[in-house]
Design a protein around this motif. Structure first.
Motif, PDB file in Angstrom:
ATOM      1  N   THR A 149       0.803  -1.229   0.000  1.00 54.75           N
ATOM      2  CA  THR A 149       0.000   0.000   0.000  1.00 54.75           C
ATOM      3  C   THR A 149       0.840   1.285   0.000  1.00 54.75           C
ATOM      4  O   THR A 149       0.528   2.211  -0.763  1.00 54.75           O
ATOM      5  CB  THR A 149      -1.007  -0.030   1.161  1.00 54.75           C
ATOM      6  OG1 THR A 149      -1.835  -1.187   0.966  1.00 54.75           O
ATOM      7  CG2 THR A 149      -1.889   1.209   1.192  1.00 54.75           C
ATOM      8  N   PRO A 150       1.913   1.363   0.787  1.00 51.44           N
ATOM      9  CA  PRO A 150       2.698   2.611   0.734  1.00 51.44           C
ATOM     10  C   PRO A 150       3.239   2.900  -0.670  1.00 51.44           C
ATOM     11  O   PRO A 150       3.257   4.061  -1.097  1.00 51.44           O
ATOM     12  CB  PRO A 150       3.840   2.364   1.725  1.00 51.44           C
ATOM     13  CG  PRO A 150       3.320   1.303   2.645  1.00 51.44           C
ATOM     14  CD  PRO A 150       2.438   0.435   1.806  1.00 51.44           C
ATOM     15  N   PHE A 195       1.797   1.972  -3.458  1.00 51.53           N
ATOM     16  CA  PHE A 195       0.641   2.395  -4.255  1.00 51.53           C
ATOM     17  C   PHE A 195       0.298   3.854  -3.964  1.00 51.53           C
ATOM     18  O   PHE A 195       0.057   4.654  -4.872  1.00 51.53           O
ATOM     19  CB  PHE A 195      -0.560   1.496  -3.943  1.00 51.53           C
ATOM     20  CG  PHE A 195      -1.838   1.979  -4.555  1.00 51.53           C
ATOM     21  CD1 PHE A 195      -2.031   1.910  -5.928  1.00 51.53           C
ATOM     22  CD2 PHE A 195      -2.851   2.526  -3.768  1.00 51.53           C
ATOM     23  CE1 PHE A 195      -3.210   2.370  -6.506  1.00 51.53           C
ATOM     24  CE2 PHE A 195      -4.020   2.989  -4.333  1.00 51.53           C
ATOM     25  CZ  PHE A 195      -4.205   2.914  -5.704  1.00 51.53           C
ATOM     26  N   GLU A 196       0.310   4.207  -2.668  1.00 50.25           N
ATOM     27  CA  GLU A 196      -0.070   5.576  -2.290  1.00 50.25           C
ATOM     28  C   GLU A 196       0.963   6.599  -2.743  1.00 50.25           C
ATOM     29  O   GLU A 196       0.635   7.760  -2.976  1.00 50.25           O
ATOM     30  CB  GLU A 196      -0.311   5.650  -0.782  1.00 50.25           C
ATOM     31  CG  GLU A 196      -1.607   4.931  -0.421  1.00 50.25           C
ATOM     32  CD  GLU A 196      -1.902   4.894   1.067  1.00 50.25           C
ATOM     33  OE1 GLU A 196      -0.973   5.122   1.866  1.00 50.25           O
ATOM     34  OE2 GLU A 196      -3.067   4.629   1.411  1.00 50.25           O
ATOM     35  N   GLN A 197       2.184   6.146  -2.888  1.00 50.50           N
ATOM     36  CA  GLN A 197       3.250   7.051  -3.349  1.00 50.50           C
ATOM     37  C   GLN A 197       3.070   7.386  -4.836  1.00 50.50           C
ATOM     38  O   GLN A 197       3.649   8.332  -5.340  1.00 50.50           O
ATOM     39  CB  GLN A 197       4.597   6.353  -3.113  1.00 50.50           C
ATOM     40  CG  GLN A 197       5.796   7.260  -3.071  1.00 50.50           C
ATOM     41  CD  GLN A 197       7.084   6.411  -2.993  1.00 50.50           C
ATOM     42  OE1 GLN A 197       7.113   5.321  -2.424  1.00 50.50           O
ATOM     43  NE2 GLN A 197       8.146   6.916  -3.600  1.00 50.50           N
ATOM     44  N   ARG A 198       2.276   6.581  -5.551  1.00 53.35           N
ATOM     45  CA  ARG A 198       1.924   6.782  -6.968  1.00 53.35           C
ATOM     46  C   ARG A 198       3.079   6.565  -7.943  1.00 53.35           C
ATOM     47  O   ARG A 198       2.907   5.904  -8.943  1.00 53.35           O
ATOM     48  CB  ARG A 198       1.335   8.193  -7.219  1.00 53.35           C
ATOM     49  CG  ARG A 198       0.000   8.402  -6.590  1.00 53.35           C
ATOM     50  CD  ARG A 198      -1.078   7.535  -7.221  1.00 53.35           C
ATOM     51  NE  ARG A 198      -2.260   7.559  -6.386  1.00 53.35           N
ATOM     52  CZ  ARG A 198      -3.227   6.659  -6.398  1.00 53.35           C
ATOM     53  NH1 ARG A 198      -3.163   5.635  -7.218  1.00 53.35           N
ATOM     54  NH2 ARG A 198      -4.245   6.749  -5.602  1.00 53.35           N
ATOM     55  N   ALA A 214       4.446  -0.516 -10.091  1.00 52.44           N
ATOM     56  CA  ALA A 214       3.616   0.454  -9.373  1.00 52.44           C
ATOM     57  C   ALA A 214       3.060   1.521 -10.302  1.00 52.44           C
ATOM     58  O   ALA A 214       2.017   2.115 -10.020  1.00 52.44           O
ATOM     59  CB  ALA A 214       4.420   1.108  -8.252  1.00 52.44           C
ATOM     60  N   THR A 215       3.722   1.789 -11.421  1.00 54.62           N
ATOM     61  CA  THR A 215       3.266   2.854 -12.322  1.00 54.62           C
ATOM     62  C   THR A 215       2.815   2.304 -13.669  1.00 54.62           C
ATOM     63  O   THR A 215       2.146   3.013 -14.430  1.00 54.62           O
ATOM     64  CB  THR A 215       4.405   3.863 -12.601  1.00 54.62           C
ATOM     65  OG1 THR A 215       5.443   3.180 -13.319  1.00 54.62           O
ATOM     66  CG2 THR A 215       4.968   4.445 -11.316  1.00 54.62           C
TER      67      THR A 215
END
Ligand code: GTQ
Length: 355
Positions: free
Chosen positions: A213-214, A216-219, A258-259
């Motif tokens: 999750t971290p 993912f949240e960092q984008r 992640a991106t």
């Protein structure tokens, strides 16, 4: 860029250098001036570029003894990186480039050796070719090296190679060094042995469809995944093939999970599967490409010129070139690692697919 290039593309309608009086030419040169028109067609050829890159293949069987000899001739302390560079004769061997932006090297690490920690501006990846027991530590993450694995060492990240096994280990280095060198931004910094960091385990990003999750949240986390094990990539290709028996382009792209973007900034990396006997027509695209055979027997037909690739063989081709990949086996699939310059072309706004 060579302003004295008078290759056959010069247009007869344009004035030549020889048409100008010698004293005038001398006076131009003395003031660091050059007339454009004698070179205009060379630097802006009609309709498509005139590549220096020649379609070229390197046989692993042929280069391997020379690489092993380098192991005997040059200790790792005298080499730092013991590499034979796969150089394109079209560019001149001394330029050490396979294509405009791609450098290829076969690196040998012998049991017990250590290639010390450094970081540099060029982006690199390793495609493991042979042997077991070696590892690369990248940014505190210790990556095991097994045949077919892809390991990233992106720009600026510390990396070092070690070997705890019993037999030689060889891998293919793919770097954007020619571009970085041309841009006058290529340099390295030496470091000391890295500590392996917590929270850099290679399993963190190993499951498609879920992310920590971290991250993912960092984008836009940069380089969350550094090792792409071949067994997972091969399984992904086999799933694609069985999911759609009519699928022609059985190909995956190595991405930042992640991106969803290219794994690195300049070069793109893919793995491709050819069904038994398959002939795959490649689209004619602007980026130059490299093919490295992971498994099987493939004929690369590059602008009609045939190159036979056995396991661990490598070839390259210029952009804007028609090509086919032919699986020469009638009963086994073939697996090809592909590197190309497409991220760079997209960023430059020159990416093209030709009909
Ligand atoms: O392993 O770090 O082929 O720095 C060329 C430059 C490999 C490496 C190369 C390098 C490396």
């Amino acid at each position: 860029m060579s302003s004295s290039d008078s290759s056959g593309h010069a247009d007869a309608a344009l004035g030549r250098l020889e048409d100008l009086p010698a004293p005038y030419r001398a006076e131009l040169g003395a003031q660091n001036l050059v007339p454009l028109w004698p070179s205009l067609r060379a630097v802006l050829p009609p309709v498509k570029p005139v590549p220096k890159t020649m379609a070229t293949a390197w046989s692993y069987q042929a280069l391997r003894p020379l690489l092993m000899e380098a192991g005997a001739l040059t200790p790792i302390e005298k080499a730092e990186r013991r590499v034979l560079v796969l150089a394109n004769p079209g560019h001149g061997l001394e330029r050490m480039q396979a294509t405009p932006a791609i450098y290829l090297g076969m690196q040998l690490l012998l049991p017990g050796e250590w290639a010390p920690s450094h970081r540099h501006t060029p982006n690199a990846v390793r495609m493991v070719v042979e042997g077991e027991g070696a590892w690369t530590t990248v940014d505190g993450q210790k990556c095991t090296m097994e045949r077919g694995d892809l390991i990233l060492t992106p720009t600026g990240l510390w990396h070092e190679h070690g070997h705890d096994g019993t037999d030689p280990v060889v891998w293919l280095d793919v770097l954007d060094l020619p571009l970085m060198y041309y841009m006058e931004v290529s340099y390295h910094v030496n470091g000391t042995r890295q500590a392996v960091k917590a929270g850099r385990g290679e399993q963190r990003f190993g499951q498609g469809g879920v992310l920590p999750t971290p991250a993912f949240e960092q984008r836009h986390p940069r380089y969350p995944l550094l090792r792409y094990p071949w067994k997972d990539v091969k399984a992904a290709l086999e799933r694609l093939a069985s999911d759609d028996p009519g699928l022609q382009q059985i190909q995956v792209t190595y991405v930042n999970p992640a991106t969803g973007e290219d794994a690195e900034n300049v070069l793109a990396f893919h793995a491709l599967m050819l069904r038994p006997g398959q002939i795959l027509e490649l689209p004619v695209r602007s980026p130059a490409m490299v093919f490295h055979l992971i498994e099987g027997l493939v004929e690369a037909r590059i602008a009609e010129q045939p190159f036979t690739l056995a396991a661990a063989d490598t070839c390259c081709m210029p952009g804007y070139t028609p090509a086919q990949l032919v699986n020469r086996s009638q009963d086994q699939p073939a697996f090809v690692f592909v590197a190309d310059e497409s991220p760079l072309h997209r960023k430059l706004g020159v990416y093209e697919v030709r009909p």
